[in-house]
Motif scaffolding. Structure first.
Motif, PDB file in Angstrom:
ATOM      1  N   PHE A 241      48.108  35.139  23.932  1.00  0.00           N
ATOM      2  CA  PHE A 241      47.381  36.301  23.678  1.00  0.00           C
ATOM      3  C   PHE A 241      46.609  36.483  22.326  1.00  0.00           C
ATOM      4  O   PHE A 241      47.092  35.889  21.443  1.00  0.00           O
ATOM      5  CB  PHE A 241      48.832  37.574  23.511  1.00  0.00           C
ATOM      6  N   SER A 242      45.254  36.744  22.736  1.00  0.00           N
ATOM      7  CA  SER A 242      44.239  36.867  21.502  1.00  0.00           C
ATOM      8  C   SER A 242      44.120  38.296  21.362  1.00  0.00           C
ATOM      9  O   SER A 242      43.550  38.965  22.085  1.00  0.00           O
ATOM     10  CB  SER A 242      43.145  36.051  22.175  1.00  0.00           C
ATOM     11  N   PRO A 243      44.768  38.769  20.085  1.00  0.00           N
ATOM     12  CA  PRO A 243      44.655  40.229  19.941  1.00  0.00           C
ATOM     13  C   PRO A 243      43.197  40.724  19.704  1.00  0.00           C
ATOM     14  O   PRO A 243      42.416  39.851  19.265  1.00  0.00           O
ATOM     15  CB  PRO A 243      45.676  40.454  18.775  1.00  0.00           C
ATOM     16  N   PRO A 244      43.147  42.242  19.719  1.00  0.00           N
ATOM     17  CA  PRO A 244      41.870  42.657  19.317  1.00  0.00           C
ATOM     18  C   PRO A 244      41.402  42.323  17.863  1.00  0.00           C
ATOM     19  O   PRO A 244      42.410  42.237  17.075  1.00  0.00           O
ATOM     20  CB  PRO A 244      42.027  44.420  19.214  1.00  0.00           C
ATOM     21  N   GLY A 245      40.118  41.831  17.607  1.00  0.00           N
ATOM     22  CA  GLY A 245      39.577  41.531  16.550  1.00  0.00           C
ATOM     23  C   GLY A 245      39.448  39.839  16.447  1.00  0.00           C
ATOM     24  O   GLY A 245      38.740  39.552  15.513  1.00  0.00           O
ATOM     25  N   THR A 246      39.966  39.191  17.243  1.00  0.00           N
ATOM     26  CA  THR A 246      39.919  37.780  17.236  1.00  0.00           C
ATOM     27  C   THR A 246      39.037  37.333  17.627  1.00  0.00           C
ATOM     28  O   THR A 246      38.017  36.412  16.952  1.00  0.00           O
ATOM     29  CB  THR A 246      41.053  37.357  18.232  1.00  0.00           C
ATOM     30  N   GLY A 247      37.895  37.941  18.616  1.00  0.00           N
ATOM     31  CA  GLY A 247      36.722  37.533  19.096  1.00  0.00           C
ATOM     32  C   GLY A 247      36.555  37.749  20.496  1.00  0.00           C
ATOM     33  O   GLY A 247      37.463  38.007  21.421  1.00  0.00           O
ATOM     34  N   ILE A 248      35.398  37.508  21.196  1.00  0.00           N
ATOM     35  CA  ILE A 248      35.074  37.737  22.236  1.00  0.00           C
ATOM     36  C   ILE A 248      35.530  36.572  22.972  1.00  0.00           C
ATOM     37  O   ILE A 248      35.369  35.164  22.569  1.00  0.00           O
ATOM     38  CB  ILE A 248      33.332  37.752  22.507  1.00  0.00           C
ATOM     39  N   CYS A 249      35.957  36.729  24.329  1.00  0.00           N
ATOM     40  CA  CYS A 249      36.721  35.902  25.093  1.00  0.00           C
ATOM     41  C   CYS A 249      36.063  34.680  25.204  1.00  0.00           C
ATOM     42  O   CYS A 249      36.613  33.595  24.832  1.00  0.00           O
ATOM     43  CB  CYS A 249      37.166  36.202  26.262  1.00  0.00           C
ATOM     44  N   HIS A 250      34.967  34.394  25.637  1.00  0.00           N
ATOM     45  CA  HIS A 250      34.177  33.262  25.833  1.00  0.00           C
ATOM     46  C   HIS A 250      34.023  32.510  24.352  1.00  0.00           C
ATOM     47  O   HIS A 250      33.923  31.344  24.569  1.00  0.00           O
ATOM     48  CB  HIS A 250      32.715  33.569  26.541  1.00  0.00           C
ATOM     49  N   PHE A 251      33.669  33.222  23.427  1.00  0.00           N
ATOM     50  CA  PHE A 251      33.288  32.430  22.229  1.00  0.00           C
ATOM     51  C   PHE A 251      34.714  31.858  21.500  1.00  0.00           C
ATOM     52  O   PHE A 251      34.624  30.832  21.254  1.00  0.00           O
ATOM     53  CB  PHE A 251      32.827  33.536  21.187  1.00  0.00           C
ATOM     54  N   THR A 252      35.614  32.688  21.917  1.00  0.00           N
ATOM     55  CA  THR A 252      36.783  32.194  21.090  1.00  0.00           C
ATOM     56  C   THR A 252      37.499  31.164  21.975  1.00  0.00           C
ATOM     57  O   THR A 252      38.000  30.213  21.467  1.00  0.00           O
ATOM     58  CB  THR A 252      37.921  33.500  21.164  1.00  0.00           C
ATOM     59  N   ASN A 253      37.339  31.367  23.190  1.00  0.00           N
ATOM     60  CA  ASN A 253      37.772  30.071  24.121  1.00  0.00           C
ATOM     61  C   ASN A 253      37.092  28.767  23.887  1.00  0.00           C
ATOM     62  O   ASN A 253      37.847  27.954  23.799  1.00  0.00           O
ATOM     63  CB  ASN A 253      37.412  30.468  25.676  1.00  0.00           C
ATOM     64  N   MET A 254      35.774  29.032  23.434  1.00  0.00           N
ATOM     65  CA  MET A 254      35.002  27.687  23.271  1.00  0.00           C
ATOM     66  C   MET A 254      35.473  26.984  21.900  1.00  0.00           C
ATOM     67  O   MET A 254      35.674  25.705  21.634  1.00  0.00           O
ATOM     68  CB  MET A 254      33.401  28.113  23.058  1.00  0.00           C
ATOM     69  N   GLU A 255      35.719  27.970  20.913  1.00  0.00           N
ATOM     70  CA  GLU A 255      36.177  27.524  19.391  1.00  0.00           C
ATOM     71  C   GLU A 255      37.739  26.862  19.836  1.00  0.00           C
ATOM     72  O   GLU A 255      37.750  25.772  19.023  1.00  0.00           O
ATOM     73  CB  GLU A 255      36.159  28.763  18.721  1.00  0.00           C
ATOM     74  N   ASN A 256      38.214  27.329  20.755  1.00  0.00           N
ATOM     75  CA  ASN A 256      39.821  26.795  20.589  1.00  0.00           C
ATOM     76  C   ASN A 256      40.263  25.968  21.661  1.00  0.00           C
ATOM     77  O   ASN A 256      41.210  25.276  21.503  1.00  0.00           O
ATOM     78  CB  ASN A 256      40.641  27.867  20.210  1.00  0.00           C
ATOM     79  N   PHE A 257      39.832  26.289  22.963  1.00  0.00           N
ATOM     80  CA  PHE A 257      40.529  25.680  24.166  1.00  0.00           C
ATOM     81  C   PHE A 257      39.668  24.876  25.136  1.00  0.00           C
ATOM     82  O   PHE A 257      40.191  23.869  25.687  1.00  0.00           O
ATOM     83  CB  PHE A 257      41.103  26.784  24.832  1.00  0.00           C
ATOM     84  N   VAL A 258      38.267  25.069  25.079  1.00  0.00           N
ATOM     85  CA  VAL A 258      37.173  24.323  25.989  1.00  0.00           C
ATOM     86  C   VAL A 258      37.352  22.870  25.587  1.00  0.00           C
ATOM     87  O   VAL A 258      37.157  22.571  24.431  1.00  0.00           O
ATOM     88  CB  VAL A 258      36.098  24.795  26.289  1.00  0.00           C
TER      89      VAL A 258
END
Ligand code: MIC
Ligand code: SF4
Length: 639
Positions: free
Chosen positions: A94-111
Motif C-alpha cells: 500500500f502506497s498511502p496518500p502523499g507518497t506520490g503519483i503511481c507511475h512516478f513512485t513505481n519507477m522509483e521503487n519497483f520497475v
C-alpha cells in the motif's frame, strides 16, 4: 535464431501461450511481473478481486493513492481505508496518500528493466522509460492479472523510433513526445509498441525517457519502450537499486513494422493547443498570448530534473500568474528541498501543492472562467480542468516557467540552465508492506464502498433506442468525467446518475434509466477513436448500469474496448463508415446477438439494415453472453 527487437525479447521471455510469438493482432498470454492500481480505479479493481475469491495475489502488486486526496468528507478517506486494509489481506503493497503519483513512485521503487506489468491507469506505460513493458488496462483486467499473474493481449506491431541528434537547450523531453504526437496523431498508435532506439537515446536521462513513454498513451499506443543502458544504470544506482540493472537492447538487425526518424536537434519548443494532446503547434506561433494560470507536475513532468529546471528558470524573479507545482513524489519533494529549490520556488511566488495528480485530474487547481492555463500535463480534453469554458494547453516545464514569469506564452531562450543535482532521497518507509501490515484489523468498508452491481446475461435480441449519437474522439473524460466526481468512484449508482455523459448531454442518465426501467436496451453511436484517454472502467461500468448494451462506432481506443467487453456491453464497428449518417439519436434499434461470430446487423426503425463488424475477439463471446467478465470468471475459473 533470427534477430529480435527489444519488445520481442521481453515478450518471448514472458510468453505463456502460444509457443511462439504470433503475427500482430493474434492473442498472446504473457506472465506479468507487477500489477498495480491507484485509488480512483482501485476500489472497483479490489471489489472485483475480492469477488474472484482470491486469498493472495500472485505477482508483485501495489495499491497507490494519488488521484483523489482532498478528503473533503468521508468518501475519499473511506476509499483509502478500504484500499489499505484490502491490500494487507491480499498481500498487496500500500502506497498511502502523499507518497506520490503511481507511475512516478513505481519507477522509483519497483520497475526493473525487462519486467512486464499492467496498471489500472493508462499512463502505466511510463515504466517503458526503464526498458520494461508496462501497459494500462481496465480494473477487471488488472484484478485478473493480480489473481493469475497473467495478461492476455493482441500481439502488437512494433515500430522503431530512430532518435538522432540532441535537444536544443530550450527544449525538453516533453517536446519530443509532442513531436511524436504531431507525427503519429492521437489514434495513430493503436495496436503499436513504439521502440525508441538510435544514437539520440543516450542523450536522454531515464526520467526524460519516462516523460516520452508516459505520454505515448496519448497516441493510443499499447506502450513504448527504451533500451536499458548506462543511463538506466545510473538512475537505478542513484536510488540504491544498482542490483536491479541489466542491459537490454534490440539485436542489431532486428525487424520492425516501420521506422519513424526523429532528429532531436531539429525540435523546437512545442505546445498542444486545447482541446486535444494531438493539436501540436510551435510555441513561437502563440508567443504573446495572455495566460491566467500555470501548473507544473503530473506523471509526465514531475521528476527532480524537470522541477529543478523550472525552479532555476524562476530564480530571483517572481511569477505574474497563479502558478502551482505538484511534485511527483515525496522523494522528489525532499530532493528539491535538499537542493534549495523549494525555497527558491516559494520566493518566486509558486504555490507548492501535494505530491499527487492534483489539478491534472481536476482535484483543485481549476483556472478562472474563460481563462487560459498552461500545463506540463498530458491531457487537455474539454472541461477536464474543472472550468467548463477555460482552455488548457500542454507545454514543457521550461515554457511553463518563462510564461509564468511574463504572464504570456513565451519561448524560452536557447541557453543552458544548470541545475544543482543532489542525491535522491529514498522514501521506501512510506510504503506499508503486506508482511508488516496489521493482521487483525480486517477489511474496513465505510459507507462509500458499495457492493458491485449484478448484471444479467446478454439477451438473444438486443432491442431498444439510440440514446446518444456522438462525434469523433470521444474521450473517457467525456463519457465519465473525473474531477469533483472522483469521490463517487466506489458508488456506481451515484456516479452513473450524476456524471455519465453529463458534459455532453445533461439529460442522458435520466433518459437512460427510464428507458432501462421500461425494459429497453440502450445503444450509443459514435465516430472514430471512441473511448480515447483514460483506462477508467467506469466509462463502461456506469453506462452498463444505465442499461447500455451495445456501442457502435467507426473505431475504438484499445483499453476502452476491453472495458466494454468486461462489463457486457457489445462493442461493434460499422462495416461502412458512411452508415453512421443513416442513424439519428432517438431511432429504434435492434440487434440479433444470438450468433456473435456470424453476420452482425443493426436494424434501425425496423427497416434500415446496417452491416456491422465485431470489435471484440471471438474468444470473449462467452464473456459477452454471460453479461460480463466477472460472472464469466466465477463460472469458469478453477484456481
Ligand atoms: C487520467 O489521467 O485520466 C487518469 C485519471 O489517471 C486515468 C485513470 C482514472 O480514470 O482513474 C487514466 O489515465 O487511466
Ligand atoms: Fe494522475 Fe494526471 Fe498522471 Fe492521470 S495523467 S495518473 S491524473 S498525473
Amino acid at each position: 535464431m533470427s534477430a529480435l527487437n527489444l519488445t520481442e525479447k521481453i515478450l518471448k521471455d514472458h510468453l505463456v501461450e502460444p509457443a511462439e510469438l504470433p503475427a500482430a493482432g493474434d492473442l498472446i498470454k504473457i506472465k506479468i511481473d507487477e500489477a498495480f492500481t491507484q485509488d480512483a480505479t482501485g476500489t472497483m479493481t479490489m471489489l472485483q478481486l475480492e469477488a474472484m475469491g482470491i486469498d493472495r495475489v500472485k505477482p508483485l502488486s501495489v495499491n497507490f493513492v494519488d488521484h483523489s486526496m482532498l478528503q473533503s468528507g468521508f468518501r475519499n478517506p473511506d476509499d483509502h481505508e478500504y484500499l489499505r486494509t484490502v491490500a494487507a489481506k491480499l498481500g498487496i503493497i500500500f502506497s498511502p496518500p502523499g507518497t506520490g503519483i503511481c507511475h512516478f513512485t513505481n519507477m522509483e521503487n519497483f520497475v526493473k528493466p525487462g519486467m512486464t506489468g499492467v496498471g489500472a491507469d493508462s499512463h502505466t506505460v511510463n515504466a517503458g522509460g526503464a526498458g520494461a513493458i508496462f501497459m494500462g488496462a481496465g480494473g477487471y483486467d488488472v484484478a485478473l492479472a493480480m489473481a493469475t499473474g497473467m495478461y492476455t493481449m493482441p500481439m502488437p506491431k512494433i515500430v522503431k523510433v530512430n532518435l538522432t541528434g540532441k535537444l536544443a537547450k530550450n527544449c525538453m523531453a516533453m517536446d519530443v513526445i509532442l513531436k511524436m504526437l504531431e507525427i503519429v496523431s492521437v489514434k495513430g498508435g493503436k495496436g503499436i509498441i513504439f521502440e525508441y532506439a538510435g544514437p539520440g537515446v543516450k542523450t536522454l536521462s531515464l526520467t526524460e525517457r519516462a516523460t516520452i513513454t508516459n505520454m505515448g498513451a496519448e497516441m493510443g499506443a499499447t506502450t513504448s519502450i527504451f533500451p536499458s543502458d548506462e543511463n538506466t544504470k545510473a538512475y537505478l544506482e542513484s536510488r540504491g537499486r544498482g542490483g536491479d540493472y541489466k542491459p537490454l537492447a534490440a539485436d542489431a538487425d532486428a525487424k520492425y513494422e516501420r521506422v519513424i526518424d526523429v532528429n532531436l536537434s531539429e525540435i523546437e519548443p512545442l505546445i498542444a493547443i486545447y482541446s486535444s494532446p494531438g493539436n501540436v503547434e510551435k510555441v513561437k506561433d502563440h508567443a504573446g498570448t495572455k495566460i491566467h494560470q500555470v501548473c507544473v507536475g503530473s506523471c509526465t513532468n514531475s521528476s527532480f530534473e524537470n522541477i529543478a529546471t523550472f525552479a532555476e528558470a524562476l530564480k530571483g524573479k517572481r511569477v505574474k500568474v497563479d502558478t502551482m507545482l505538484y511534485p511527483g513524489s515525496r522523494s522528489v519533494a525532499m530532493q528539491l528541498a535538499d537542493a534549495g529549490y523549494i525555497k527558491m520556488m516559494y520566493k518566486a511566488g509558486v504555490r507548492i501543492m501535494e505530491n499527487g495528480c492534483g489539478a491534472c485530474i481536476g482535484q483543485g487547481g481549476s483556472p478562472p472562467s474563460g481563462g487560459i492555463t498552461l500545463r506540463t500535463f498530458n491531457r487537455n480534453f474539454p472541461k477536464r480542468s474543472g472550468t467548463d469554458d477555460a482552455q488548457a494547453h500542454l507545454i514543457s516545464p521550461l515554457v511553463a516557467a518563462m510564461s509564468a514569469l511574463s504572464g504570456v506564452i513565451t519561448v524560452p531562450e536557447n541557453k543552458e540552465i544548470k541545475i544543482n543535482v543532489v542525491p535522491p532521497v529514498i522514501d521506501t518507509d512510506s510504503f506499508i508492506m503486506p508482511e508488516k501490515a496489521s493482521k487483525t484489523e480486517g477489511i474496513i468498508r465505510g459507507p462509500n464502498i458499495m457492493a458491485l452491481p449484478d448484471f444479467e446475461p446478454l439477451p438473444d435480441v438486443v432491442k431498444g433506442e439510440v440514446l446518444l449519437k456522438l462525434e469523433d474522439n470521444i474521450s473517457t473524460d467525456d463519457i465519465q468525467p473525473a474531477g469533483t466526481f472522483l469521490p463517487l468512484r466506489s458508488n456506481v449508482k451515484e456516479y452513473a446518475m450524476q456524471a455519465t455523459f453529463r458534459l455532453v448531454d445533461g439529460t442522458f442518465s435520466k433518459r437512460a434509466v427510464e428507458h432501462r426501467d421500461a425494459g429497453g436496451s440502450g445503444f450509443i453511436i459514435g465516430g472514430e477513436n471512441y473511448g480515447q484517454g483514460s483506462s477508467r472502467e467506469h466509462a463502461a461500468l456506469c453506462p452498463r448500469w444505465l442499461g447500455i448494451r451495445a456501442v457502435i462506432v467507426k473505431s475504438f481506443a484499445r483499453i476502452h474496448v476491453a472495458n466494454l467487453v468486461n462489463f457486457g456491453i457489445v462493442p461493434l464497428t460499422f462495416k461502412n463508415a458512411a452508415d453512421y449518417d443513416k442513424i439519428k439519436q432517438g431511432d429504434k434499434a435492434s440487434f440479433d446477438a444470438s450468433n456473435l461470430s456470424g453476420e452482425l446487423t443493426l436494424v434501425i426503425n425496423g427497416e434500415t439494415k446496417i452491416p456491422l463488424e465485431a470489435a471484440f475477439d471471438m474468444d470473449v463471446i462467452s464473456t459477452l453472453k454471460a453479461g460480463g467478465a466477472l460472472p464469466h470468471f466465477k463460472s469458469t475459473y478453477k484456481g
